[in-house]
Write an enzyme that holds these catalytic residues in place. Structure first.
Site, mmCIF file in Angstrom:
data_model
loop_
_atom_site.group_PDB
_atom_site.id
_atom_site.type_symbol
_atom_site.label_atom_id
_atom_site.label_comp_id
_atom_site.label_asym_id
_atom_site.label_seq_id
_atom_site.Cartn_x
_atom_site.Cartn_y
_atom_site.Cartn_z
ATOM 1 N N HIS A 147 0.831 -1.207 0.000
ATOM 2 C CA HIS A 147 0.000 0.000 0.000
ATOM 3 C C HIS A 147 0.871 1.266 0.000
ATOM 4 O O HIS A 147 0.899 1.978 -0.981
ATOM 5 C CB HIS A 147 -1.007 0.037 1.150
ATOM 6 C CG HIS A 147 -1.921 -1.141 1.196
ATOM 7 N ND1 HIS A 147 -2.761 -1.451 0.155
ATOM 8 C CD2 HIS A 147 -2.109 -2.096 2.137
ATOM 9 C CE1 HIS A 147 -3.436 -2.551 0.449
ATOM 10 N NE2 HIS A 147 -3.052 -2.960 1.638
ATOM 11 N N ASP B 230 -4.886 -8.260 -3.445
ATOM 12 C CA ASP B 230 -5.224 -8.006 -2.045
ATOM 13 C C ASP B 230 -6.535 -8.688 -1.632
ATOM 14 O O ASP B 230 -6.591 -9.895 -1.480
ATOM 15 C CB ASP B 230 -5.255 -6.499 -1.801
ATOM 16 C CG ASP B 230 -5.238 -6.139 -0.321
ATOM 17 O OD1 ASP B 230 -5.302 -7.050 0.520
ATOM 18 O OD2 ASP B 230 -5.160 -4.943 0.006
#
Length: 437
Positions: free
Chosen positions: A273, A324
């Site tokens: 991220h 993810d």
């Protein structure tokens, strides 16, 4: 082991552009022996049915979350954010069993193949029985994922996760996190066991859940055991503004700043991220050679925010993308969201392009993610180059949105204007593994 073989394509994406009449030679170990443009088709080479692209690595996956994709899109209270979504995710994590995980992951990994990934990095923190006690084989859930990847035909980098605490300055996990509990010894020995089974399509690194889940002493303990071992090290970092705020309150530094200054990073590290990064943190990452894994569809789905894409690209920070939470399962969509998010906030077009060097946003993003793929998955090489594992994607010239598009603009159309199935053939480690549609 595979037979030595030769493939030929009229066009392949090499060194940032389409090149003509490319011969691709595969050795008996399933690696590229040579890739040579400008070669007429040899009589002993199999002609591929369209242009060839190198696949990308899916550098961040939580396979079990495929079971809840699409099931958390309603709101029954005044607010809904990452933290409320996390509580719903725990409900799935507390119930899934090894056979169910294998079934979910097999479906997911086939979808990821169709999405243009041929290697997936599984950030694996679901370890124990629903009551928190170890399975008879503590890696039962790991082996379920390994078997799923083998059944699907995709390569797998397992990343057993050190997850010991529920938050900054708080020791231990909550009861809803009981299946995640590990320490440095557990993770170190898990990766050793997995790597004892390593093959062309299986390897292992390690991961820290986050700075709130693995405190400084936990990181130090595992890094001491690893020493200089050349394997990938992943960590969630700076995904949420709340995480940044709590990290500053506890340590006096932002998460990425702490990792760079207090821990010290190198090219093994991948920060997942890294959404909320200041310019000085981007520069620190570039100086230390650590990579960033951006997960645009998940970050959009969870309302995380937008990473400083232009800063990362301009500083030369190694980049990859990840699926993810599995709401998006193809790199085409991740690149599209990556660029479109920047366009919306900046009110500009072609934010990722680099006039004078690479005018195509799609090409610059694709090549950046391609360049970052090897280190993220723990490989020395990746893509269409001698010595790398022989993986390939054959683009269907008649795919929706591509038919009639000039070759020079085919990658742009693929990312920004295509829909539906894309690939006429997918190869992994020298074998055709194209999954059924």
């Amino acid at each position: 082991m595979t037979m030595q073989q030769k493939l030929w394509t009229p066009y392949a994406w090499l060194n940032g552009r389409w090149q003509d009449n490319v011969l691709l030679e595969i050795d008996s170990a399933g690696r590229w022996q040579a890739i040579t443009p400008g070669v007429p088709q040899p009589a002993d080479a199999r002609a591929l049915k369209g242009p060839v692209l190198p696949p990308l690595v899916d550098a961040h996956s939580h396979a079990f979350q495929r079971a809840m994709a699409g099931l958390a899109e309603t709101r029954d209270s005044d607010s809904d954010d990452f933290w409320s979504w996390r509580e719903a995710m725990y409900g799935v994590a507390l119930s899934i069993q090894p056979d169910e995980l294998k079934s979910v992951a097999t479906r997911l990994y086939k979808e990821l193949l169709r999405g243009g990934y041929t290697q997936v990095c599984e950030f694996h923190y679901l370890q124990h029985q629903p009551d928190g006690k170890p399975y008879e084989d503590e890696l039962a859930l790991t082996w379920a994922l390994v078997e799923a990847a083998q059944d699907a035909g995709i390569g797998l980098t397992m990343l057993p996760v050190l997850y010991a605490h529920q938050g900054f300055g708080v020791k231990g996990l909550k009861d809803t996190q009981r299946r995640f509990k590990t320490d440095a010894d557990w993770v170190f020995h898990a990766q050793r066991r997995i790597n004892a089974q390593a093959s062309a399509t299986l390897n292992a690194g390690v991961a820290f859940h986050s700075l709130r889940g693995a405190h400084a002493e936990d990181i130090s303990a595992l890094m001491k055991r690893l020493g200089e071992a050349d394997l990938p090290i992943h960590i969630h970092a700076a995904e949420q503004t709340g995480e940044v705020r709590d990290c500053v309150a506890q340590t006096g530094m932002r998460p990425i700043e702490w990792l760079c200054k207090a821990q010290g990073l190198d090219a093994r590290w991948q920060l997942v991220h890294a959404t909320h990064a200041e310019a000085f943190e981007v520069e620190l990452l570039a100086q230390q050679g650590a990579g960033v894994v951006i997960c645009p569809t998940t970050e959009a789905n969870l309302g995380d925010g937008l990473a400083p894409l232009a800063g990362y690209l301009d500083a030369g920070v190694p980049l990859t993308v990840g699926s993810d939470s599995e709401v998006g399962r193809e790199w085409r969509e991740e690149l599209r969201w990556l660029e479109y998010g920047q366009r919306l906030v900046k009110r500009q077009r072609n934010v990722a392009s680099q006039p004078g060097k690479q005018a195509s946003s799609a090409a610059r993003l694709f090549d950046a993610m391609l360049a970052g793929s090897a280190r993220a998955a723990g490989f020395a090489q990746w893509g269409l180059q001698a010595g790398a594992r022989a993986d390939w994607l054959v683009l269907d010239p008649a795919a929706e949105g591509l038919e009639g598009v000039p070759l020079a603009r085919r990658l742009d159309a693929l990312v920004f204007a295509s829909a539906g199935p894309l690939w006429a053939e997918i190869g992994v480690a020298g074998r055709v593994v194209t999954p059924a549609p």
